[in-house]
Design an enzyme around this catalytic site. Sequence first.
Site, PDB file in Angstrom:
ATOM      1  N   ASP A 159       0.792  -1.276  -0.147  1.00  0.00           N
ATOM      2  CA  ASP A 159      -0.089  -0.002  -0.205  1.00  0.00           C
ATOM      3  C   ASP A 159       0.778   1.339   0.097  1.00  0.00           C
ATOM      4  O   ASP A 159       2.002   1.413   0.150  1.00  0.00           O
ATOM      5  CB  ASP A 159      -1.009  -0.190   1.101  1.00  0.00           C
ATOM      6  CG  ASP A 159      -0.383  -0.652   2.583  1.00  0.00           C
ATOM      7  OD1 ASP A 159       0.789  -0.521   2.547  1.00  0.00           O
ATOM      8  OD2 ASP A 159      -0.955  -1.045   3.251  1.00  0.00           O
ATOM      9  N   ASN A 192      -7.579  -3.288  14.274  1.00  0.00           N
ATOM     10  CA  ASN A 192      -9.185  -3.574  13.952  1.00  0.00           C
ATOM     11  C   ASN A 192      -9.285  -4.854  12.881  1.00  0.00           C
ATOM     12  O   ASN A 192     -10.193  -4.951  12.239  1.00  0.00           O
ATOM     13  CB  ASN A 192      -9.655  -2.357  13.056  1.00  0.00           C
ATOM     14  CG  ASN A 192      -9.044  -1.954  11.856  1.00  0.00           C
ATOM     15  OD1 ASN A 192      -7.936  -2.510  11.388  1.00  0.00           O
ATOM     16  ND2 ASN A 192      -9.659  -0.876  11.352  1.00  0.00           N
ATOM     17  N   HIS A 208      -7.255  -5.100  10.180  1.00  0.00           N
ATOM     18  CA  HIS A 208      -7.192  -4.930   8.724  1.00  0.00           C
ATOM     19  C   HIS A 208      -5.740  -5.574   8.119  1.00  0.00           C
ATOM     20  O   HIS A 208      -4.841  -5.762   8.933  1.00  0.00           O
ATOM     21  CB  HIS A 208      -7.214  -3.222   8.336  1.00  0.00           C
ATOM     22  CG  HIS A 208      -5.821  -2.530   8.729  1.00  0.00           C
ATOM     23  ND1 HIS A 208      -6.101  -1.415   9.277  1.00  0.00           N
ATOM     24  CD2 HIS A 208      -4.594  -2.785   8.990  1.00  0.00           C
ATOM     25  CE1 HIS A 208      -4.697  -0.881   9.680  1.00  0.00           C
ATOM     26  NE2 HIS A 208      -3.834  -1.783   9.311  1.00  0.00           N
ATOM     27  N   GLU A 227      -9.801  -2.300   5.293  1.00  0.00           N
ATOM     28  CA  GLU A 227     -10.278  -2.042   6.569  1.00  0.00           C
ATOM     29  C   GLU A 227     -11.569  -3.228   6.750  1.00  0.00           C
ATOM     30  O   GLU A 227     -11.909  -3.460   5.695  1.00  0.00           O
ATOM     31  CB  GLU A 227     -10.722  -0.581   6.939  1.00  0.00           C
ATOM     32  CG  GLU A 227      -9.883   0.463   6.543  1.00  0.00           C
ATOM     33  CD  GLU A 227      -8.833   0.651   7.707  1.00  0.00           C
ATOM     34  OE1 GLU A 227      -8.753  -0.569   8.504  1.00  0.00           O
ATOM     35  OE2 GLU A 227      -8.187   1.622   7.913  1.00  0.00           O
TER      36      GLU A 227
HETATM   37  C1  F6R Z   1       1.581  -1.603   6.054  1.00  0.00           C
HETATM   38  C2  F6R Z   1       0.205  -2.183   6.110  1.00  0.00           C
HETATM   39  C3  F6R Z   1      -0.777  -2.262   7.439  1.00  0.00           C
HETATM   40  C4  F6R Z   1       0.141  -2.838   8.780  1.00  0.00           C
HETATM   41  C5  F6R Z   1      -0.725  -2.836   9.949  1.00  0.00           C
HETATM   42  C6  F6R Z   1       0.316  -2.825  11.522  1.00  0.00           C
HETATM   43  O1  F6R Z   1       1.974  -1.801   4.919  1.00  0.00           O
HETATM   44  O2  F6R Z   1      -0.396  -2.638   5.352  1.00  0.00           O
HETATM   45  O3  F6R Z   1      -1.598  -3.337   7.378  1.00  0.00           O
HETATM   46  O4  F6R Z   1       0.813  -3.802   8.625  1.00  0.00           O
HETATM   47  O5  F6R Z   1      -1.344  -1.557  10.164  1.00  0.00           O
HETATM   48  O6  F6R Z   1       0.982  -1.621  11.246  1.00  0.00           O
HETATM   49  P1  F6R Z   1       2.191  -1.799  12.346  1.00  0.00           P
HETATM   50  O7  F6R Z   1       3.132  -2.591  12.420  1.00  0.00           O
HETATM   51  O8  F6R Z   1       2.732  -0.180  12.310  1.00  0.00           O
HETATM   52  O9  F6R Z   1       1.516  -1.959  13.580  1.00  0.00           O
END
Ligand code: F6R
Length: 240
Positions: free
Chosen positions: A67, A135, A137, A142
């Site tokens: 992303d 959450n 995701h 989401e």
């Molecule tokens: C990042 C992504 C997100 C993160 C997730 C956890 O490229 O796609 O899904 O992997 O939000 O983020 P952290 O590791 O910062 O807790």
Amino acid sequence: MKILITKDYEEMSRKGALLISQTIKDNPCAVLGLATGSTAIGTYAELVKMYKNGEISFKNVKTVNLDEYIGLGEESTQSYVTFMRENLFNLVDADLKNTHLPNGTSDNAEEECKRYSSLLCGLPRDIQLLGLGSNGHIGFNEPLTSFNSKTHVVELAESTVKDNSRLFANAEDVPRRAITMGISEIMAAKRILMLVSGANKAKAVYNTVKGQISENCPASILQRHDDAVLVLDEAAASLL
Ligand code: F6R
């Protein structure tokens, strides 16, 4: 799902890096699906160590990321392209031509999603690294995103904006929109490697592993993947 429980963030990172390095050793031209975020930083640091010790090379590896924020690009310190360069690509022998992220600064985000989807079709991933949102995701898919989704534009959930605001000077600076790989594209990877650390993720881990397979928890779809490996630290696994 295969679940490996490690003591802490450091052990989780070493295990995650070992699994990724094994993929590269098995196929030096492997396609890696990569993630950004705090969870992945330790794993990338371990991969950099392995590269410096001469254990692995990224010369012929191709990468596709999950992303990117809309509006942020190479010139922004907060963009995911910058994150990847600072934490991995610039520290190993990766050829930047072989590294791909959605372009957050494209004039036409919808066209960019189509371009990225067709790029993914041509680059079947040997392994896809994932973090987990508090959450549930995966990527920026989401809750309530369709399991059939392909690369698309998302409005980030308030909880995600809040979680990610720690990386920005002000909460208002966190972009509200992003381009993300879709759930069906994540599931197309041969192997999925999800890393999760910390007690704040324990509920999401529980829903991922033991909950109903439901779009309320996007990561629960991993229960249907033939080769999904979850590497958790003890805090993240505390509700299992
Ligand atoms: C990042 C992504 C997100 C993160 C997730 C956890 O490229 O796609 O899904 O992997 O939000 O983020 P952290 O590791 O910062 O807790």
